[in-house]
Design a protein around this motif. Structure first.
Motif, short mmCIF file in Angstrom:
data_model
loop_
_atom_site.label_atom_id
_atom_site.label_comp_id
_atom_site.label_asym_id
_atom_site.label_seq_id
_atom_site.Cartn_x
_atom_site.Cartn_y
_atom_site.Cartn_z
N PRO A 155 -7.94 27.68 5.56
CA PRO A 155 -7.14 26.40 4.41
C PRO A 155 -6.28 25.51 5.62
CG PRO A 155 -6.66 28.04 3.44
CD PRO A 155 -7.15 28.86 4.89
N GLU A 156 -6.37 24.88 5.75
CA GLU A 156 -4.80 23.62 6.70
C GLU A 156 -3.75 24.19 6.39
OE1 GLU A 156 -4.29 20.41 9.26
OE2 GLU A 156 -5.25 21.79 9.10
N GLN A 157 -3.20 23.98 7.52
CA GLN A 157 -2.14 24.92 7.54
C GLN A 157 -0.77 23.43 7.22
OE1 GLN A 157 -1.42 27.94 7.01
NE2 GLN A 157 -3.30 27.99 6.81
N PRO A 158 0.34 23.92 6.47
CA PRO A 158 1.12 22.67 6.53
C PRO A 158 1.98 21.93 8.08
CG PRO A 158 2.21 24.57 5.13
CD PRO A 158 1.07 25.17 5.84
N TRP A 159 2.42 20.59 7.61
CA TRP A 159 2.44 20.34 9.00
C TRP A 159 4.12 19.54 8.78
CZ3 TRP A 159 -1.37 18.41 5.82
CH2 TRP A 159 -1.21 17.07 4.89
N PRO A 160 4.37 19.12 10.05
CA PRO A 160 6.03 18.32 9.83
C PRO A 160 5.32 16.71 10.31
CG PRO A 160 5.16 19.35 11.96
CD PRO A 160 4.28 19.95 11.64
N GLY A 161 6.59 16.02 9.65
CA GLY A 161 6.31 14.75 9.82
C GLY A 161 6.07 13.64 9.08
N VAL A 162 5.00 12.88 9.14
CA VAL A 162 4.55 11.81 8.52
C VAL A 162 2.61 12.47 9.47
CG1 VAL A 162 3.37 9.81 7.46
CG2 VAL A 162 5.97 10.62 7.23
N ARG A 163 1.82 12.71 8.71
CA ARG A 163 0.26 12.46 9.54
C ARG A 163 -0.41 11.74 9.24
NH1 ARG A 163 -3.63 17.69 8.84
NH2 ARG A 163 -1.89 18.37 10.30
N ASP A 164 -1.14 10.74 10.13
CA ASP A 164 -1.82 9.53 9.65
C ASP A 164 -3.36 9.76 8.65
OD1 ASP A 164 -0.22 7.48 10.34
OD2 ASP A 164 -1.60 7.12 12.69
N ALA A 165 -3.68 8.43 7.76
CA ALA A 165 -5.10 9.10 7.23
C ALA A 165 -5.45 7.86 6.93
CB ALA A 165 -4.47 9.91 5.67
N VAL A 166 -5.28 6.92 7.77
CA VAL A 166 -5.50 5.54 7.95
C VAL A 166 -7.29 5.38 8.53
CG1 VAL A 166 -3.36 4.55 7.62
CG2 VAL A 166 -4.43 4.59 10.12
N THR A 168 3.04 14.88 4.69
CA THR A 168 3.10 13.82 3.91
C THR A 168 1.90 12.80 4.86
OG1 THR A 168 5.36 12.92 3.50
CG2 THR A 168 4.20 11.23 3.91
N LEU A 169 0.91 12.32 3.64
CA LEU A 169 -0.03 11.56 4.79
C LEU A 169 0.54 10.13 4.82
CD1 LEU A 169 -2.93 13.43 2.43
CD2 LEU A 169 -1.82 13.64 4.80
N ARG A 170 0.32 9.40 5.53
CA ARG A 170 0.24 7.43 5.90
C ARG A 170 -1.10 7.35 5.25
NH1 ARG A 170 2.00 7.01 9.96
NH2 ARG A 170 4.39 6.36 9.21
N GLY A 171 -1.02 6.62 4.50
CA GLY A 171 -2.64 5.78 3.90
C GLY A 171 -2.51 4.36 3.60
N ARG A 172 -3.34 3.78 2.75
CA ARG A 172 -3.57 2.44 3.11
C ARG A 172 -3.53 1.74 1.48
NH1 ARG A 172 -1.79 0.24 8.38
NH2 ARG A 172 -3.31 0.58 9.73
N GLN A 173 -3.65 0.44 1.29
CA GLN A 173 -2.95 -0.15 0.18
C GLN A 173 -4.43 -0.81 -0.39
OE1 GLN A 173 -1.81 0.25 -3.06
NE2 GLN A 173 -0.32 1.89 -2.70
N ALA A 182 -1.70 -2.69 3.42
CA ALA A 182 0.21 -2.04 3.77
C ALA A 182 0.03 -0.04 3.33
CB ALA A 182 0.46 -2.48 2.31
N ASP A 183 0.46 0.70 4.41
CA ASP A 183 1.40 1.52 4.52
C ASP A 183 1.37 1.67 3.26
OD1 ASP A 183 0.18 1.61 7.06
OD2 ASP A 183 1.71 2.07 7.62
N VAL A 184 0.78 3.38 2.77
CA VAL A 184 1.29 3.90 1.62
C VAL A 184 1.79 5.46 1.57
CG1 VAL A 184 -1.04 4.59 1.44
CG2 VAL A 184 1.05 4.44 -1.17
N LEU A 185 2.73 6.21 2.05
CA LEU A 185 3.07 7.65 1.82
C LEU A 185 2.78 8.42 1.16
CD1 LEU A 185 6.50 7.41 4.43
CD2 LEU A 185 4.25 7.58 5.20
N VAL A 186 2.11 9.77 0.70
CA VAL A 186 1.54 10.50 0.07
C VAL A 186 1.93 11.87 0.30
CG1 VAL A 186 -0.07 11.35 -1.88
CG2 VAL A 186 -0.47 8.90 -1.20
#
Length: 465
Positions: A55-66, A27-32, A17-21
């Motif tokens: 350093p990594e710069q802020p990003w808009p929207g949701v970034r996949d981290a799956v 915001t990152l989209r990971g997994r449960q 299942a997707d989880v947003l962190v």
């Protein structure tokens, strides 16, 4: 396979299942997965070729981290290695990323463990399946963050006008800053960070102990099999290695393909061969962020009073490299005895003795130090209690370590049971530091052999402590 784009692994473990962190940058989209929240390929910095990380710069929207990020370009595993041939993954210069496993991104302020893998500064990745940290996160209710950084020539080439050296160490420093800034959003405590490293990963931690700007970023350290006999500050022929790399490349390093860079890296390594098992590439004294050798020692002593340390070695470290070699193959009985003698002497010289010296240095400067030794299970394997034999006790699962020569004759149940005490010790230490180990019966190390805590059952006279 080499690529200049981030990895897309298709890892079956990504199913869940997707989880947003939400972290500081976005915001990152990971997994449960099996009760844990897993984020993969989380970029902590970017860097130009042969340049320092930013350093990594802020990003808009949701970034996949799956899916796993890229791993640093590296040569294939050594044929016949006791550790087998791991699945390297997609190689890319865009490799400054993290794998994060947490019970929940809920603000619970759990202990944080940061894992730095080994590989002689030329191979490996924290995202490898054999380093999966699910078991640690679940057993200890801890957040575990595994680091990918630049390796080999891309991370440690020292050549005037091309690369200053120590870029991989700067990457690790930047990763620790990311952990400090984001741990709370991942369910961790940024004030309770423990660095755990093995082999060159442990050597990296020793380097960072002498970097003043790194010390506020962690509270405790675990150094597994640190090859401190290499010294700290790089090999004396670092300049020659850089010259050989450029000569072998025969072109502009900024324009060369990854395949050309790797070929030049390996050719230069062969050109400077003859230094035993010393890695060709590694940290260099006097190049940012490392001070010179004297400054490093002074910084280690200065930071010791606020530091908890666990460090140790396996009884037969060099069996990983020498076990079952040509000596014992050609003369089975006498040869095996000679081989074991060589393993014992080189283990003591390159690993055990310098580790004990470092323990005394830190303890004498005020650190709370504990020393361990791993005897390993009883086994007829020539690799028993060798370098890396502790890794499956901590990380990964049966499938990740299948067909690994150093585990021949052991069931996965055996491996899991042998590692139970080690995992318990590391997790207790991450949560409670020196007092937690004292409660488990460990004695602080102040130069006494009796204070060395032993894991495993098989002991061989004359090998190790």
């Amino acid at each position: 396979m080499l690529s200049d784009s981030p990895a897309r692994s298709g890892d079956p473990l990504a199913a869940g299942a997707d989880v947003l962190v939400t972290v500081r940058g976005g915001t990152l989209r990971g997994r449960q997965e099996n009760g844990l929240t897993v984020l993969r390929g989380v970029r902590y910095a970017t860097a130009p070729r042969f340049g320092p990380p930013a350093p990594e710069q802020p990003w808009p929207g949701v970034r996949d981290a799956v899916e796993h990020g890229g791993v640093s370009p590296q040569p294939p595993a050594r044929p016949g290695s006791a550790g087998g041939a791991p699945q390297i993954g997609v190689q890319s210069e865009d490799c400054l990323n993290l794998t994060i496993v947490t019970p929940a991104a809920d603000g619970a302020r759990r202990p944080v463990i940061v894992w730095l893998h080994g590989g002689s500064y030329r191979s490996g990745a924290g995202s490898w399946d054999r380093y999966r940290t699910d078991r640690l996160a679940r057993e200890g209710d801890v957040v575990v963050i595994s680091v990918n950084s630049r390796l080999g020539a891309l991370g440690y080439l020292s050549a005037p006008g091309v690369s200053p050296g120590n870029l991989g160490l700067l990457d690790q420093l930047e990763a620790l800053r990311w952990v400090r800034d984001n741990a709370a959003d991942l369910g961790g405590d940024p004030g309770n960070v423990t660095l755990v490293g093995q082999s060159s990963g442990a050597h990296s931690i020793a380097c960072l102990l002498g970097v003043a700007q790194a010390r506020p970023l962690f509270r405790r350290v675990v150094l597994q099999s640190p090859p401190l006999g290499l010294g700290l500050g790089g090999a004396p022929d670092t300049g020659r290695l850089g010259e050989r790399f450029l000569a072998r490349l025969g072109g502009d390093p900024s324009e060369a393909s990854l395949e050309q860079l790797l070929a030049a890296q390996q050719a230069a390594e062969r050109d400077v061969a003859g230094r035993g098992f010393t890695p060709a590439y590694g940290p260099v004294a006097g190049a940012d962020p490392l001070p010179d050798a004297e400054g490093w020692l002074a910084a280690c002593r200065a930071g010791a009073p606020d530091l908890d340390v666990v460090l140790g070695t396996t009884r037969r470290e060099m069996a990983y490299f020498l076990g079952g070699g040509p000596i014992s193959e050609r003369v089975p009985l006498v040869g095996r005895a000679v081989e074991n003698g060589v393993i014992g002497v080189v283990t003591w010289t390159a690993f055990t003795r310098p580790t004990l010296r470092f323990a005394r240095l830190l303890s004498g400067a005020g650190a709370r130090v504990f020393v361990y030794g791993i005897d390993g299970p009883a086994s007829a394997s020539p690799y028993r209690a060798g370098h890396c034999s502790d890794l499956p006790w901590l990380f990964g699962d049966e499938a990740a370590w299948a067909q690994t020569p150093m585990l021949a004759g052991q069931s996965w149940q055996d491996v899991t049971e042998h590692g139970r005490a080690l995992r318990s010790a590391w997790l207790s230490f991450a949560a409670g530091g020196a007092p937690a180990l004292t409660e488990l019966g460990w004695q602080p190390y102040r130069g006494r052999r009796a204070a060395v805590h032993r894991f495993g059952t098989a002991r061989s006279a004359g090998l190790g402590y």
